[in-house]
Design an enzyme around this catalytic site. Structure first.
Site, PDB file in Angstrom:
ATOM      1  N   CYS A 212       0.828  -1.217   0.000  1.00  0.00           N
ATOM      2  CA  CYS A 212       0.000   0.000   0.000  1.00  0.00           C
ATOM      3  C   CYS A 212       0.854   1.255   0.000  1.00  0.00           C
ATOM      4  O   CYS A 212       0.374   2.347  -0.279  1.00  0.00           O
ATOM      5  CB  CYS A 212      -0.897   0.064   1.226  1.00  0.00           C
ATOM      6  SG  CYS A 212      -2.199  -1.137   1.229  1.00  0.00           S
TER       7      CYS A 212
ATOM      8  N   ASP B 112       2.524   2.485   2.770  1.00  0.00           N
ATOM      9  CA  ASP B 112       2.557   3.196   4.043  1.00  0.00           C
ATOM     10  C   ASP B 112       2.980   2.249   5.153  1.00  0.00           C
ATOM     11  O   ASP B 112       2.305   1.254   5.413  1.00  0.00           O
ATOM     12  CB  ASP B 112       1.181   3.772   4.393  1.00  0.00           C
ATOM     13  CG  ASP B 112       0.832   4.965   3.536  1.00  0.00           C
ATOM     14  OD1 ASP B 112       1.628   5.923   3.519  1.00  0.00           O
ATOM     15  OD2 ASP B 112      -0.219   4.936   2.883  1.00  0.00           O
TER      16      ASP B 112
ATOM     17  N   CYS C 165       3.173   8.403   2.592  1.00  0.00           N
ATOM     18  CA  CYS C 165       2.730   9.629   1.961  1.00  0.00           C
ATOM     19  C   CYS C 165       2.625  10.759   2.992  1.00  0.00           C
ATOM     20  O   CYS C 165       2.948  10.581   4.163  1.00  0.00           O
ATOM     21  CB  CYS C 165       1.383   9.399   1.304  1.00  0.00           C
ATOM     22  SG  CYS C 165       0.133   8.868   2.464  1.00  0.00           S
TER      23      CYS C 165
ATOM     24  N   CYS D   3      -5.880   3.876   4.859  1.00  0.00           N
ATOM     25  CA  CYS D   3      -4.615   3.169   4.714  1.00  0.00           C
ATOM     26  C   CYS D   3      -3.429   3.836   5.374  1.00  0.00           C
ATOM     27  O   CYS D   3      -2.443   3.170   5.676  1.00  0.00           O
ATOM     28  CB  CYS D   3      -4.316   2.903   3.246  1.00  0.00           C
ATOM     29  SG  CYS D   3      -4.278   4.376   2.243  1.00  0.00           S
TER      30      CYS D   3
END
Lengths: 295, 402
Positions: free
Chosen positions: A35, A37, A62, A106
């Site tokens: 994903c 992260d 992110c 997420c």
């Protein structure tokens, strides 16, 4: 581009407590590299008092993953482990003045990182069976795995059912096609065919709540927002509860206020969270008093 | 601080000369080209001119092979659906794993409708295996759709050769050429390509205008039926101002073709070489020897792309990334995954895409800023240790899936 709050940007551009904590005695590594992260949370815990003296993080992720990691370290420093464990991912988001739903899904892993770090400190092994699927409902951040599991567990057969049980599809409704696809798939597994317009299952009343308890809960939620409304010279009253529809009356400055729709939306959200079911809030022009008199 | 726009594969600025050409078609030249009177007639003539301008850019044999649509996606959908409806006995489609969603999502949908979709794989540099392709080509294939150049890496596919192979088994060939048109010389009349999609806003024309090139003689079934516009192949009143704009943009693209392939390519190379030299653990994705002249896609290991973009944005630099977060999905770019780029690098890919407006000064500024940003973010990364990656990155950080 994402609509990040100023607080998120601030914590992203000037992250607090970033980098390795040399004398950490509790470390938690969580996240999903696929994903994009993942987070390492490092704690320095005072062994006698269980107070978190220091907390650092390293994050592969992110903007919101970095900002929420930074926020988490700030929130837990000085707390005991038990106090720190009460911090939820929603608390982190609130601390940052909110995050887009896709990001809640997420990139906010604070609670899991804390559990892992504390388990590590206590010499335990922490595992998480949490499984994530593709995000289906963007309004309420509900993923495909949750929808599929819920359909299977409750033998659901309509989009309305899914909305009643998970909230998915209760907002903008653009995910209804996606929900239907999951329904088709799961229903085939149990040898049924999906038919549009199938009768929803009977209302999914929250387990163990009587009508009276439910109405009291609704009143408690309205009570909790009342001070804010009064501050702006307005008020709200409960008119009636009819299944999933809750009728209210906005009075004082709230009545006809341009922000009325937004206010109601906020209250509706709060009600859904408390009642753990999908409801619709409907403003009426008739006050409960005049209704009673007509009655 | 002047903004530096290096995201031209996403969209381009409309050239001022294009805007100027369009303006009269919002005001005095408002007529409907279908009308009998002089209001309509003048617009009709302007559209005819635009059609010829596009024809020239594409190297098409006839101007009637140019169908104006609303966008590249419409052209793609029209092409594939037409090919399937025109040959109902053929039930298979061949495309690639790295197509744009305009093709891939449509193919997923068609699969549910009962069509068989073959996805050609790519190697680590994003190249196709023509042997695999040849094996899939049978008389069951209705249409092959392969992009001319990949939007993320700029890598070219051998579409001219692939079109010949498709024709040998009687299949139609479509190419999504939205990234290639205007950047590479085309000569469609000498190819077997049946259909080709163009998007105006990728070549300094406005958004909301596209083209489907349809080779004369190719069987066709329209998507939109109704009026006689575009010879009945795309009903709906013409977007006359945008069509005129696209015509002008096509003319200008043809004029600057050499510039694009020399000056712009040199600037791109300068940017790429300097960044790779200054930033450790970074590499180019795609086929660096066979790609668009304006595109450079660089993977920065151990950090995530959205964070890089937010930092770049703070310095006024616009680029894009293949990370999951930038799209709101749970996986990094399907193009990076198809090439087998590991997650720790795929999430950190940044695409710089230049245009003929990009300047040397801008490139110098980006070269100066990027290494600082990467270093700053790597300091936050659990895979990074001081000045370099941790000894064994995958062992140094192996998070529990949460």
């Amino acid at each position: 581009m994402w609509d990040y709050s100023d607080k998120v940007k601030e914590h992203f551009f000037q992250p607090r407590n970033a980098g390795v904590l040399a004398d950490a005695n509790g470390v938690g590594d969580v996240g999903s590299i696929s994903c994009g992260d993942a987070l390492r949370l490092m704690l320095k815990v005072e062994p006698v008092t269980d107070i978190i003296l220091d907390a650092h993080f390293q994050t592969f992720g992110c903007g919101s993953a970095i900002a929420s990691s930074s926020a988490l370290t700030e929130m837990i420093k000085g707390k005991t482990l038990d106090e720190a464990l009460k911090v939820s991912n929603q608390d982190i988001a609130d601390y940052l003045d909110g995050l887009p739903p896709e990001k809640m899904h997420c990139s906010v892993m604070g609670r899991e990182a804390l559990q892992a770090a504390i388990a590590n400190y206590r010499g335990e092994v922490w595992s998480d069976d949490h499984e994530e699927g593709a995000l289906v409902c963007k309004c309420f951040a509900i993923d495909a795995v949750l929808i599929e599991d819920t359909i299977r567990a409750n033998n659901l057969c309509s989009v309305q059912d899914v909305t009643n049980y998970t909230k998915a599809g209760g907002g903008c409704s653009s995910c209804h096609e996606g929900i239907e696809e999951i329904l088709v798939k799961v229903m085939v597994e149990r040898g049924e065919t999906f038919k549009h317009g199938a009768q929803p299952k009977e209302e999914a009343a929250p387990v163990g709540m009587t009508n009276l308890q439910r109405i009291r809960k609704i009143e408690a939620v309205l009570e909790s927002v009342r001070p804010q409304l009064k501050r702006d010279g307005g008020d709200i009253e409960l008119v009636d509860v009819d299944g999933k529809t809750i009728y209210v009356n906005m009075t004082g400055a709230c009545a006809g206020c341009q922000m009325e729709a937004l206010t109601l939306q906020g209250i509706q959200q709060k009600l859904m969270e408390e009642l753990k079911e999908f409801i619709k809030i409907v403003p009426t022009k008739v006050s409960s008093l005049s209704r009673a008199m007509k009655g | 601080m002047e903004a530096i726009y290096l995201d031209n594969n996403a969209t381009t600025r409309v050239d001022p000369a294009v805007v100027e050409a369009m303006l009269p078609y919002f005001t005095e030249q408002f007529g409907n080209p279908s009308s009998m009177h002089s209001f309509g007639n003048k617009v009709g003539l302007a559209i005819k001119k635009a059609r010829m301008q596009v024809q020239e850019l594409l190297g098409a044999e006839h101007d009637s092979e140019i169908i104006f649509t609303s966008c590249g996606t419409e052209s793609d959908s029209t092409a594939l659906l037409s090919a399937l409806r025109a040959q109902p006995e053929r039930r298979e489609i061949i495309t690639t794993t790295v197509e744009h969603p305009a093709i891939l999502t449509l193919c997923t949908f068609l699969e549910k409708e009962g069509y068989k979709v073959h996805l050609l794989k790519v190697d680590e540099k994003g190249r196709l295996d023509l042997e695999e392709y040849k094996k899939l080509l049978t008389d069951q294939v209705a249409v092959v759709s392969v992009m001319w150049a990949n939007n993320e890496t700029g890598t070219f596919f051998p579409v001219v050769e692939m079109a010949e192979l498709a024709h040998a088994v009687g299949a139609m060939f479509h190419t999504d050429a939205v990234q290639a048109v205007g950047k590479v010389p085309l000569n469609l009349k000498d190819t077997k390509i049946d259909m080709l999609s163009v998007s105006g806003h990728k070549l300094h024309a406005p958004k909301g205008i596209g083209v489907l090139y349809l080779k004369r003689g190719t069987r066709f079934r329209p998507l939109l039926r109704g009026g006689h516009q575009e010879r009945g192949r795309r009903a709906g009143t013409e977007n006359s101002a945008s069509i005129v704009g696209l015509g002008k943009a096509a003319e200008m693209a043809l004029e600057s073709m050499a510039f694009e392939n020399t000056i712009v390519a040199r600037l791109r190379d300068k940017l790429e070489t300097a960044i790779l030299a200054k930033v450790p653990r970074s590499f180019v994705t795609g086929d660096a020897n066979n790609r668009l002249p304006n595109t450079s896609n660089i993977a920065f290991e151990f950090i995530e792309g959205e964070a890089i973009l937010l930092m770049l944005n703070k310095f006024g630099i616009a680029a894009s990334s293949g990370s999951a977060c930038t799209s709101g999905s749970l996986e990094p770019s399907h193009v990076m995954r198809a090439m087998g780029i590991p997650y720790t690098a795929a999430h950190g890919t940044v695409r710089f895409s230049l245009s003929r407006y990009s300047t040397e000064a801008e490139v110098d500024r980006v070269i100066q800023v990027v290494p600082e940003i990467i270093a700053q973010l790597r300091k936050l990364s659990p895979y990074w240790d001081g000045d370099g990656p941790a000894a064994e990155p995958d062992k140094a950080f192996a998070p529990t899936y949460a």
